[in-house]
Design an enzyme around this catalytic site. Structure first.
Site, PDB file in Angstrom:
ATOM      1  N   GLU A  60       0.158  11.458 -27.055  1.00 17.60           N
ATOM      2  CA  GLU A  60       1.387  12.157 -26.691  1.00 17.60           C
ATOM      3  C   GLU A  60       2.142  12.561 -27.957  1.00 17.60           C
ATOM      4  O   GLU A  60       2.868  11.743 -28.536  1.00 17.60           O
ATOM      5  CB  GLU A  60       2.285  11.263 -25.834  1.00 17.60           C
TER       6      GLU A  60
ATOM      7  N   HIS B 256       4.760   3.646 -25.546  1.00 19.92           N
ATOM      8  CA  HIS B 256       5.333   4.975 -25.332  1.00 19.92           C
ATOM      9  C   HIS B 256       6.359   5.264 -26.417  1.00 19.92           C
ATOM     10  O   HIS B 256       7.069   4.369 -26.870  1.00 19.92           O
ATOM     11  CB  HIS B 256       5.975   5.057 -23.944  1.00 19.92           C
TER      12      HIS B 256
END
Length: 255
Positions: free
Chosen positions: A167, A95
């Site tokens: 993302e 992430h």
């Protein structure tokens, strides 16, 4: 045909009361939904409680990170064997918040991918470019580099049964979102990049979109052919908001 996956990343949010309340709400909201896999990733401290609260439901348990070591003198870390033992299935790695705040490199994240595969867990590999990289036209090269860290060390077969979450860093928690067409273009690039190594694996891999996914943009995002669900941040903390996104994914992929 790929089965969509919508996963909630709770990040650093939660309490014992909130875990029970949110999961109760999710079970009610999603009891009749089919055609979309669902997972949630609470903070590690609440995984055991969440697993109990999810018992008998179709919602899978995930986690937000994993260490590269299985045991030993690594204070504060959580191992893949511990996550497996507690019943977690989908494990987020790479992430942008980990890459940025903890200086995790592509190579280090590839080691996490490897340890998860060894333990029979499902890596959810997050990739994506910053706003600066996006403006410089580097979106594809950044995504390719982040994928290649795994491809070059583990081979394309490692992506069998794995998940990629695209993302764009500039869209995470900002309220900005890539347009459906922009997101689809990157998702297609990701799939094509893997297809250069193995077309069959590229066709089966789930590629989620993440970055300010909400009730307003979910349906249009999921109507795109290469967007197979979402990794949801803020909206996953409210049962009704998260359920709208799950239902949109189920409806779009049935259509």
């Amino acid at each position: 045909m790929r089965h969509p996956l919508v996963m909630g990343n709770w990040k650093l949010n939660g309490s014992t009361h909130m875990v029970n309340e949110l999961i109760t709400g999710l079970r009610q909201e999603l009891s009749s939904v089919t055609g979309c896999d669902v997972a949630i990733a609470p903070p590690a401290l609440y995984l055991s409680q969440a697993k109990q609260a999810l018992a008998g439901s179709r919602i899978a348990l995930g986690a937000q990170d994993v260490d590269v070591n299985l045991s030993g003198a690594f204070t504060g870390e959580t191992s893949a064997t511990m996550l497996k033992d507690i019943g977690a299935e989908y494990i987020i790695i790479g992430h942008s918040e980990r890459r940025t705040y903890h200086q995790e490199s592509d190579e280090f994240i590839a080691k996490k991918f490897a340890i998860l595969k060894q333990q029979g867990l499902i890596p959810v590999l997050c990739i994506g470019e910053t706003e600066q990289e996006n403006e410089a036209g580097q979106t594809e090269s950044v995504c390719a580099r982040q994928i290649d860290a795994v491809l070059n060390t583990l081979g394309v077969a490692a992506f069998q049964g794995a998940v990629i979450a695209y993302e764009p860093v500039w869209a995470i928690g900002t309220g900005k979102s890539a347009t459906p067409a922009q997101a689809q273009a990157v998702h297609k690039f990701i799939r094509d990049h893997i297809a250069q190594k193995d077309a069959a694996i590229a066709q089966q891999i789930i590629i989620q979109y993440g970055g300010s996914v909400n009730a307003d943009n979910a349906a249009e995002l999921f109507s795109q052919p290469d967007i197979d669900g979402a990794l949801v941040g803020g909206a996953s903390l409210k049962a009704n908001a998260f359920a709208v996104i799950v239902k949109a994914a189920a409806a779009a992929k049935k259509a």
